[in-house]
Design a protein around this motif. Structure first.
Motif, PDB file in Angstrom:
ATOM      1  N   ASP A   1       0.873  -1.241  -0.041  1.00  0.00           N
ATOM      2  CA  ASP A   1       0.041   0.035  -0.181  1.00  0.00           C
ATOM      3  C   ASP A   1       0.856   1.346   0.047  1.00  0.00           C
ATOM      4  O   ASP A   1       0.670   2.063  -0.795  1.00  0.00           O
ATOM      5  CB  ASP A   1      -0.894   0.142   1.260  1.00  0.00           C
ATOM      6  CG  ASP A   1      -1.986  -1.041   1.301  1.00  0.00           C
ATOM      7  OD1 ASP A   1      -2.198  -1.622   0.310  1.00  0.00           O
ATOM      8  OD2 ASP A   1      -2.339  -1.606   2.366  1.00  0.00           O
ATOM      9  N   LEU A   2       1.873   1.154   0.722  1.00  0.00           N
ATOM     10  CA  LEU A   2       3.061   2.298   0.806  1.00  0.00           C
ATOM     11  C   LEU A   2       3.458   2.883  -0.472  1.00  0.00           C
ATOM     12  O   LEU A   2       3.439   3.874  -0.950  1.00  0.00           O
ATOM     13  CB  LEU A   2       3.834   2.098   2.022  1.00  0.00           C
ATOM     14  CG  LEU A   2       4.993   3.418   2.133  1.00  0.00           C
ATOM     15  CD1 LEU A   2       4.499   4.664   2.692  1.00  0.00           C
ATOM     16  CD2 LEU A   2       6.070   2.862   3.163  1.00  0.00           C
ATOM     17  N   VAL A   3       4.067   1.629  -1.083  1.00  0.00           N
ATOM     18  CA  VAL A   3       4.611   1.694  -2.395  1.00  0.00           C
ATOM     19  C   VAL A   3       3.758   2.365  -3.450  1.00  0.00           C
ATOM     20  O   VAL A   3       4.196   3.487  -4.163  1.00  0.00           O
ATOM     21  CB  VAL A   3       5.027   0.460  -2.911  1.00  0.00           C
ATOM     22  CG1 VAL A   3       5.571   0.549  -4.386  1.00  0.00           C
ATOM     23  CG2 VAL A   3       6.242  -0.133  -1.894  1.00  0.00           C
ATOM     24  N   ARG A   4       2.314   2.077  -3.392  1.00  0.00           N
ATOM     25  CA  ARG A   4       1.263   2.521  -4.017  1.00  0.00           C
ATOM     26  C   ARG A   4       1.205   4.199  -3.685  1.00  0.00           C
ATOM     27  O   ARG A   4       0.956   4.791  -4.724  1.00  0.00           O
ATOM     28  CB  ARG A   4      -0.030   1.730  -3.953  1.00  0.00           C
ATOM     29  CG  ARG A   4      -1.173   2.201  -4.603  1.00  0.00           C
ATOM     30  CD  ARG A   4      -2.471   1.457  -4.563  1.00  0.00           C
ATOM     31  NE  ARG A   4      -2.850   1.445  -3.198  1.00  0.00           N
ATOM     32  CZ  ARG A   4      -3.280   2.379  -2.324  1.00  0.00           C
ATOM     33  NH1 ARG A   4      -3.521   3.458  -2.974  1.00  0.00           N
ATOM     34  NH2 ARG A   4      -3.614   2.188  -1.084  1.00  0.00           N
ATOM     35  N   LEU A   5       1.183   4.455  -2.540  1.00  0.00           N
ATOM     36  CA  LEU A   5       1.033   5.682  -2.215  1.00  0.00           C
ATOM     37  C   LEU A   5       2.207   6.830  -2.443  1.00  0.00           C
ATOM     38  O   LEU A   5       1.754   7.976  -3.110  1.00  0.00           O
ATOM     39  CB  LEU A   5       0.561   5.909  -0.565  1.00  0.00           C
ATOM     40  CG  LEU A   5      -0.214   5.307   0.084  1.00  0.00           C
ATOM     41  CD1 LEU A   5      -0.174   5.429   1.697  1.00  0.00           C
ATOM     42  CD2 LEU A   5      -1.541   6.362  -0.420  1.00  0.00           C
ATOM     43  N   TYR A   6       3.143   5.797  -2.606  1.00  0.00           N
ATOM     44  CA  TYR A   6       4.419   6.512  -2.818  1.00  0.00           C
ATOM     45  C   TYR A   6       4.396   7.115  -4.495  1.00  0.00           C
ATOM     46  O   TYR A   6       4.865   8.029  -5.030  1.00  0.00           O
ATOM     47  CB  TYR A   6       5.714   5.933  -2.600  1.00  0.00           C
ATOM     48  CG  TYR A   6       6.270   5.840  -1.371  1.00  0.00           C
ATOM     49  CD1 TYR A   6       5.955   7.084  -0.490  1.00  0.00           C
ATOM     50  CD2 TYR A   6       7.351   5.199  -0.978  1.00  0.00           C
ATOM     51  CE1 TYR A   6       6.443   7.308   0.938  1.00  0.00           C
ATOM     52  CE2 TYR A   6       7.802   5.134   0.238  1.00  0.00           C
ATOM     53  CZ  TYR A   6       7.551   6.344   1.298  1.00  0.00           C
ATOM     54  OH  TYR A   6       8.135   6.206   2.396  1.00  0.00           O
ATOM     55  N   GLN A   7       3.941   6.240  -5.302  1.00  0.00           N
ATOM     56  CA  GLN A   7       3.807   6.601  -6.692  1.00  0.00           C
ATOM     57  C   GLN A   7       2.985   7.921  -7.091  1.00  0.00           C
ATOM     58  O   GLN A   7       2.944   8.430  -8.038  1.00  0.00           O
ATOM     59  CB  GLN A   7       2.972   5.379  -7.739  1.00  0.00           C
ATOM     60  CG  GLN A   7       3.896   3.942  -7.364  1.00  0.00           C
ATOM     61  CD  GLN A   7       5.434   4.192  -7.145  1.00  0.00           C
ATOM     62  OE1 GLN A   7       5.992   4.969  -8.111  1.00  0.00           O
ATOM     63  NE2 GLN A   7       6.009   3.615  -6.211  1.00  0.00           N
ATOM     64  N   GLU A   8       2.164   8.404  -6.085  1.00  0.00           N
ATOM     65  CA  GLU A   8       1.256   9.236  -6.280  1.00  0.00           C
ATOM     66  C   GLU A   8       1.856  10.563  -5.957  1.00  0.00           C
ATOM     67  O   GLU A   8       1.169  11.839  -5.997  1.00  0.00           O
ATOM     68  CB  GLU A   8       0.007   9.275  -5.606  1.00  0.00           C
ATOM     69  CG  GLU A   8      -0.890   8.044  -6.262  1.00  0.00           C
ATOM     70  CD  GLU A   8      -1.945   7.621  -5.410  1.00  0.00           C
ATOM     71  OE1 GLU A   8      -2.585   8.483  -4.600  1.00  0.00           O
ATOM     72  OE2 GLU A   8      -2.749   6.574  -5.747  1.00  0.00           O
TER      73      GLU A   8
ATOM     74  N   THR B   1      10.657   1.863  -5.432  1.00  0.00           N
ATOM     75  CA  THR B   1      10.466   0.429  -5.689  1.00  0.00           C
ATOM     76  C   THR B   1      10.331  -0.388  -4.318  1.00  0.00           C
ATOM     77  O   THR B   1      10.902   0.214  -3.341  1.00  0.00           O
ATOM     78  CB  THR B   1      11.705  -0.474  -6.709  1.00  0.00           C
ATOM     79  OG1 THR B   1      12.782  -0.116  -5.577  1.00  0.00           O
ATOM     80  CG2 THR B   1      11.800   0.374  -7.800  1.00  0.00           C
ATOM     81  N   GLU B   2       9.711  -1.465  -4.323  1.00  0.00           N
ATOM     82  CA  GLU B   2       9.421  -2.176  -3.267  1.00  0.00           C
ATOM     83  C   GLU B   2      10.653  -2.571  -2.464  1.00  0.00           C
ATOM     84  O   GLU B   2      10.798  -2.378  -1.132  1.00  0.00           O
ATOM     85  CB  GLU B   2       8.447  -3.394  -3.295  1.00  0.00           C
ATOM     86  CG  GLU B   2       7.734  -4.080  -2.331  1.00  0.00           C
ATOM     87  CD  GLU B   2       6.948  -5.025  -2.484  1.00  0.00           C
ATOM     88  OE1 GLU B   2       6.019  -5.174  -3.348  1.00  0.00           O
ATOM     89  OE2 GLU B   2       6.889  -6.167  -1.615  1.00  0.00           O
ATOM     90  N   ASP B   3      11.744  -2.988  -3.365  1.00  0.00           N
ATOM     91  CA  ASP B   3      12.986  -3.339  -2.709  1.00  0.00           C
ATOM     92  C   ASP B   3      13.466  -2.269  -1.809  1.00  0.00           C
ATOM     93  O   ASP B   3      14.082  -2.451  -0.674  1.00  0.00           O
ATOM     94  CB  ASP B   3      13.875  -3.848  -3.672  1.00  0.00           C
ATOM     95  CG  ASP B   3      13.552  -5.412  -4.005  1.00  0.00           C
ATOM     96  OD1 ASP B   3      12.665  -6.017  -3.527  1.00  0.00           O
ATOM     97  OD2 ASP B   3      14.314  -5.770  -4.812  1.00  0.00           O
TER      98      ASP B   3
END
Ligand SMILES: CC(C)(COP(=O)(O)OP(=O)(O)OC[C@H]1O[C@@H](n2cnc3c(N)ncnc32)[C@H](O)[C@@H]1OP(=O)(O)O)[C@@H](O)C(=O)NCCC(=O)NCCS
Length: 149
Positions: free
Chosen positions: A16-23, A31-33
């Motif tokens: 979810d955080l990686v998705r929030l970061y893309q915005e 990236t997730e890593d």
């Protein structure tokens, strides 16, 4: 609020955080890593998730020596949950955290349009100091068009 305060992220909340970061302009391309590595080395994690789904809807993190300085980073509330005081609640949890309460300076980066939000929490942009930065051109993390964050 009906939302649950959390201080660590599950696997699905990391996604979810990686998705929030893309915005967000300063975190886009993370990236997730890299995000997992960052979380492993971050001193304090603050979040809110939806009580029923567990979905991460607000996030912030803090780097601190616990006495002089605490740097607040990546304050993000999910678009669908803004203007419900989650951002304020998140900031209040940071400022009231038992290990951070007596820190001398809380600091953060922000664009001028966010100053009003932080001023309500007692922050000021009226400082003599300037932010300086040296960027590693070889860092693989993708840089956003405006360098910031
Ligand atoms: C900034 C952010 C975290 C605020 O979260 P939020 O949960 O919507 O904020 P709150 O509901 O707690 O708002 C608190 C107060 O700040 C005001 N406020 C919130 N966002 C604001 C904005 N962009 N500009 C001016 N005022 C704002 C609210 O109107 C509210 O005012 P009130 O006390 O008079 O009612 C959220 O908008 C966000 O995630 N934005 C995108 C990411 C970002 O820019 N983060 C900050 C990086 S420095």
């Amino acid at each position: 609020l009906g939302d649950e305060a959390i201080s660590r992220l599950s696997d699905s909340q990391i996604r979810d955080l990686v998705r929030l970061y893309q915005e967000q302009w300063w975190t886009k391309g993370r990236t997730e890593d890299d995000v997992r590595r960052m979380l492993d080395h971050t001193d304090f994690i603050f979040g809110f998730c939806e009580a029923n789904s567990g979905q991460l809807i607000a996030f912030a993190r803090v780097l601190s020596d616990r006495i002089y300085k605490a740097l607040i980073l990546d304050v993000i509330v999910d678009r669908d949950h803004r203007e419900r005081r989650l951002g304020t609640a998140l900031m209040q949890r940071i400022l009231d955290h038992p290990e951070l309460r007596s820190v001398k300076h809380f600091e953060l980066y922000c664009l001028p349009e966010r100053e009003a939000f932080y001023e309500k929490l007692g922050f000021t942009a009226n400082l003599k100091v300037r932010l300086m930065r040296k960027t590693d051109a070889n860092n693989p993390a993708i840089s956003p068009p405006i360098s910031g964050g």
